[in-house]
Write an enzyme that holds these catalytic residues in place. Structure first.
Site, mmCIF file in Angstrom:
data_model
loop_
_atom_site.group_PDB
_atom_site.id
_atom_site.type_symbol
_atom_site.label_atom_id
_atom_site.label_comp_id
_atom_site.label_asym_id
_atom_site.label_seq_id
_atom_site.Cartn_x
_atom_site.Cartn_y
_atom_site.Cartn_z
ATOM 1 C CB THR A 92 -0.904 -0.001 1.255
ATOM 2 O OG1 THR A 92 -1.596 -1.246 1.309
ATOM 3 C CG2 THR A 92 -1.897 1.129 1.250
ATOM 4 N N PRO A 120 0.395 5.860 -0.050
ATOM 5 C CG PRO A 120 1.591 7.653 0.860
ATOM 6 C CD PRO A 120 1.778 6.330 0.158
ATOM 7 C CB THR A 130 1.514 -4.631 9.746
ATOM 8 O OG1 THR A 130 0.239 -4.072 9.435
ATOM 9 C CG2 THR A 130 1.427 -5.422 11.038
ATOM 10 N NE ARG A 182 -26.613 -5.225 34.571
ATOM 11 C CZ ARG A 182 -26.443 -4.203 35.402
ATOM 12 N NH1 ARG A 182 -25.639 -4.319 36.463
ATOM 13 N NH2 ARG A 182 -27.066 -3.072 35.184
ATOM 14 C CG HIS A 229 -20.764 -6.649 28.198
ATOM 15 N ND1 HIS A 229 -20.764 -7.730 27.353
ATOM 16 C CD2 HIS A 229 -19.865 -6.949 29.172
ATOM 17 C CE1 HIS A 229 -19.890 -8.626 27.781
ATOM 18 N NE2 HIS A 229 -19.342 -8.190 28.882
ATOM 19 C CD GLU A 252 -3.276 -9.473 5.273
ATOM 20 O OE1 GLU A 252 -3.348 -10.468 4.552
ATOM 21 O OE2 GLU A 252 -2.530 -9.369 6.255
ATOM 22 C CB THR A 293 -12.005 -2.850 1.606
ATOM 23 O OG1 THR A 293 -12.212 -2.925 0.184
ATOM 24 C CG2 THR A 293 -10.993 -1.755 1.921
HETATM 25 C C1 LIG Z 1 -3.969 -1.207 10.674
HETATM 26 C C2 LIG Z 1 -3.625 -1.394 9.224
HETATM 27 C C3 LIG Z 1 -2.539 -2.187 8.878
HETATM 28 C C4 LIG Z 1 -2.192 -2.369 7.535
HETATM 29 N N1 LIG Z 1 -1.079 -3.106 7.219
HETATM 30 C C5 LIG Z 1 -0.637 -3.126 5.935
HETATM 31 C C6 LIG Z 1 0.606 -3.744 5.596
HETATM 32 O O1 LIG Z 1 1.281 -4.331 6.448
HETATM 33 N N2 LIG Z 1 1.025 -3.680 4.313
HETATM 34 C C7 LIG Z 1 0.317 -3.056 3.336
HETATM 35 O O2 LIG Z 1 0.766 -3.025 2.194
HETATM 36 N N3 LIG Z 1 -0.876 -2.463 3.621
HETATM 37 C C8 LIG Z 1 -1.355 -2.472 4.885
HETATM 38 N N4 LIG Z 1 -2.558 -1.853 5.189
HETATM 39 C C9 LIG Z 1 -3.286 -1.160 4.139
HETATM 40 C C10 LIG Z 1 -4.600 -1.791 3.752
HETATM 41 O O3 LIG Z 1 -4.399 -3.013 3.099
HETATM 42 C C11 LIG Z 1 -5.380 -0.761 2.931
HETATM 43 O O4 LIG Z 1 -5.799 0.230 3.857
HETATM 44 C C12 LIG Z 1 -6.538 -1.347 2.174
HETATM 45 O O5 LIG Z 1 -6.086 -2.178 1.144
HETATM 46 C C13 LIG Z 1 -7.455 -0.281 1.575
HETATM 47 O O6 LIG Z 1 -6.737 0.704 0.908
HETATM 48 P P1 LIG Z 1 -7.016 2.260 1.264
HETATM 49 O O7 LIG Z 1 -6.978 2.404 2.726
HETATM 50 O O8 LIG Z 1 -6.116 3.092 0.452
HETATM 51 O O9 LIG Z 1 -8.518 2.480 0.816
HETATM 52 P P2 LIG Z 1 -9.096 2.869 -0.711
HETATM 53 O O10 LIG Z 1 -8.517 1.923 -1.662
HETATM 54 O O11 LIG Z 1 -8.803 4.327 -0.879
HETATM 55 O O12 LIG Z 1 -10.595 2.616 -0.495
HETATM 56 C C14 LIG Z 1 -11.506 3.557 0.094
HETATM 57 C C15 LIG Z 1 -12.907 2.954 -0.007
HETATM 58 O O13 LIG Z 1 -13.260 2.799 -1.389
HETATM 59 C C16 LIG Z 1 -13.614 1.448 -1.663
HETATM 60 N N5 LIG Z 1 -13.191 1.126 -3.031
HETATM 61 C C17 LIG Z 1 -11.965 1.310 -3.602
HETATM 62 N N6 LIG Z 1 -11.974 0.880 -4.869
HETATM 63 C C18 LIG Z 1 -13.216 0.385 -5.115
HETATM 64 C C19 LIG Z 1 -13.860 -0.211 -6.255
HETATM 65 N N7 LIG Z 1 -13.217 -0.430 -7.404
HETATM 66 N N8 LIG Z 1 -15.143 -0.585 -6.114
HETATM 67 C C20 LIG Z 1 -15.816 -0.404 -4.948
HETATM 68 N N9 LIG Z 1 -15.277 0.154 -3.851
HETATM 69 C C21 LIG Z 1 -13.990 0.547 -3.929
HETATM 70 C C22 LIG Z 1 -12.859 0.645 -0.602
HETATM 71 O O14 LIG Z 1 -13.440 -0.636 -0.405
HETATM 72 C C23 LIG Z 1 -13.012 1.551 0.606
HETATM 73 O O15 LIG Z 1 -14.284 1.382 1.169
HETATM 74 C C24 LIG Z 1 -2.960 -1.725 6.527
HETATM 75 C C25 LIG Z 1 -4.072 -0.963 6.892
HETATM 76 C C26 LIG Z 1 -4.405 -0.786 8.208
HETATM 77 C C27 LIG Z 1 -5.596 0.075 8.562
#
Ligand SMILES: Cc1cc2nc3c(=O)[nH]c(=O)nc-3n(C[C@H](O)[C@H](O)[C@H](O)COP(=O)(O)OP(=O)(O)OC[C@H]3O[C@@H](n4cnc5c(N)ncnc54)[C@H](O)[C@@H]3O)c2cc1C
Length: 380
Positions: A126, A128, A158, A268, A338, A363, A365
């Site tokens: 991932t 930004p 992570t 409870r 609860h 991994e 959404t």
């Molecule tokens: C605590 C934590 C640990 C993590 N650890 C790792 C790690 O170790 N390594 C790593 O590489 N990543 C890691 N991640 C990243 C994680 O895998 C991403 O946050 C995730 O893949 C979603 O990407 P994004 O946050 O950029 O969301 P976006 O891709 O920006 O998505 C935003 C929203 O739009 C939706 N969306 C996007 N595209 C579509 C589509 N085509 N159709 C419908 N809906 C869509 C998504 O489902 C979501 O609801 C971690 C995240 C967290 C929160």
């Protein structure tokens, strides 16, 4: 119901439960509060072989099956989901990708150190501006003849602070989308790696999550994993394994929440009787337990398929989608049972409720899992 686990699988599971009961659960609240997993616990689990659970014995691992590891992971995640994800990312993504795609040299160089816990793995896909749309990543790896030059920023990594090795996906052909991605094993001792501040998370606070920036990092030529430009396929393939891990993280959290809800409903009292006497509460418990078992069945099916060499994105995504939604539902209901106390930190369900949320995000959404499943359904 033992889900066809062998006696040995159950022994491993029981050992993990004993460890979790004695060494993790009593301190899990403190890990959460201090946003850290103590080094002694990491060392203790390393000595038990938990950092090389499915790494073959010839490379210093326990050489166990995915199904066995999932039983253990469930127990550890039930006690601390933050610590559990550290092991899941390390084993299911980082060790697994080197085991699957690494050259003999890379396997010999990294797997023994990873299996012993000396080098913890972090998986960097991932960015930004590239989340679900992995193909749009912009980290670059330029061929400089005798080495690769790596530049870019990875988000949400992570294990970053513990990492001895980073698995990094980068474009080797920037003009291409998914066809231009390759994957590299980057030693954490390399010059030019900068760690960001720890992210302040809603849950799984015992895990470390932060940005990692690579500035002119020299990566040896033979640290390319698999084939050039094959990184996207590898990322997707290994994510199947990671998704099974997250399923069992969700199952562990949900089981812990159900246990608390059962206990609380018996002690409870309202209207001069335990709230467990009310059918409204009984039905919640019944629904929670039913969905939990359904998630376990899907989880073990996916894990068994992996052990049989028949890993399928559809089944891994179904397991992850169902288990993560189930965990959010079960934890929500556990808080409801609860009452107001479920909203107070003194009660463990408050933590489970926060911990469960991320299982629908990382991994891939829940939307991404649906994309995988529906694409597979429609492919013919
Ligand atoms: C605590 C934590 C640990 C993590 N650890 C790792 C790690 O170790 N390594 C790593 O590489 N990543 C890691 N991640 C990243 C994680 O895998 C991403 O946050 C995730 O893949 C979603 O990407 P994004 O946050 O950029 O969301 P976006 O891709 O920006 O998505 C935003 C929203 O739009 C939706 N969306 C996007 N595209 C579509 C589509 N085509 N159709 C419908 N809906 C869509 C998504 O489902 C979501 O609801 C971690 C995240 C967290 C929160």
């Amino acid at each position: 119901m033992q889900f066809n686990l062998s006696d040995e699988d159950l022994e491993f599971k029981q050992m993990a439960r004993d460890l979790a009961d004695k060494r993790i659960y009593p301190h899990a609240e403190s890990f959460d509060e201090h946003e850290k997993t103590p080094a002694e616990l990491i060392k203790e689990c390393a000595e038990l072989g938990y950092f090389g659970f499915t790494v073959p014995e010839e490379y210093g691992g326990l050489g166990q099956k995915t199904v066995t590891f999932m039983g253990v992971l469930e127990e550890l995640c039930a006690a601390s989901a933050g610590f559990g994800i550290m092991l899941s990312v390390h084993n299911s993504l980082c060790c697994e990708i080197i085991k699957e795609f690494g050259s003999e040299d890379l396997k010999t160089k990294y797997l023994p150190a990873m299996a012993s816990g000396e080098k913890i793995g972090a998986y960097c896909v991932t960015e930004p501006n590239a989340g679900t749309d992995v193909a749009s990543l912009t980290t670059s790896a330029v061929d400089k003849g005798d080495h690769w030059l790596l530049n870019g920023t990875k988000a949400f990594v992570t294990n970053a602070v513990y990492a001895g090795v980073f698995i990094v996906f980068a474009k080797t052909r920037p003009e291409e989308d998914r066809r231009g991605i390759s994957c590299f094993v980057v030693d954490a001792t390399s010059k030019g790696i900068m760690l960001g501040k720890p992210e302040k998370k809603c849950g799984i606070k015992a895990s470390d999550t932060r940005e990692v920036t690579f500035v002119d990092v020299k990566v040896p030529k033979d640290h390319l994993l698999g084939e050039l430009q094959d990184g996207f396929r590898m990322a997707v393939s290994i994510l199947n394994s990671g998704r099974i891990g997250v399923s069992f993280q969700a199952i562990g959290i949900a089981q812990a929440a159900l246990n608390e809800a059962l206990k609380y409903s018996k002690i409870r009292k309202q209207f001069n009787q335990p709230i467990a006497n009310f059918q409204a509460i009984q039905f919640k418990l019944a629904d929670m337990a039913t969905r939990l078992d359904a998630a376990r069945l899907l989880g073990y099916r996916a894990a068994q398929m992996k052990d049989d060499g028949k890993t399928s994105p559809r089944e891994a995504s179904m397991a992850k989608l169902f288990a993560s939604q189930m965990a959010n539902y079960v934890c929500d209901q556990a808080v409801q049972i609860h009452g107001g106390y479920g909203y107070i930190k003194e009660y463990a369900v408050e933590r489970y409720f926060r911990d469960a949320r991320v299982t629908e995000l990382y991994e891939g959404t829940s939307e991404a899992q649906r994309m995988v499943i529906s694409r597979d359904l429609l492919k013919d």
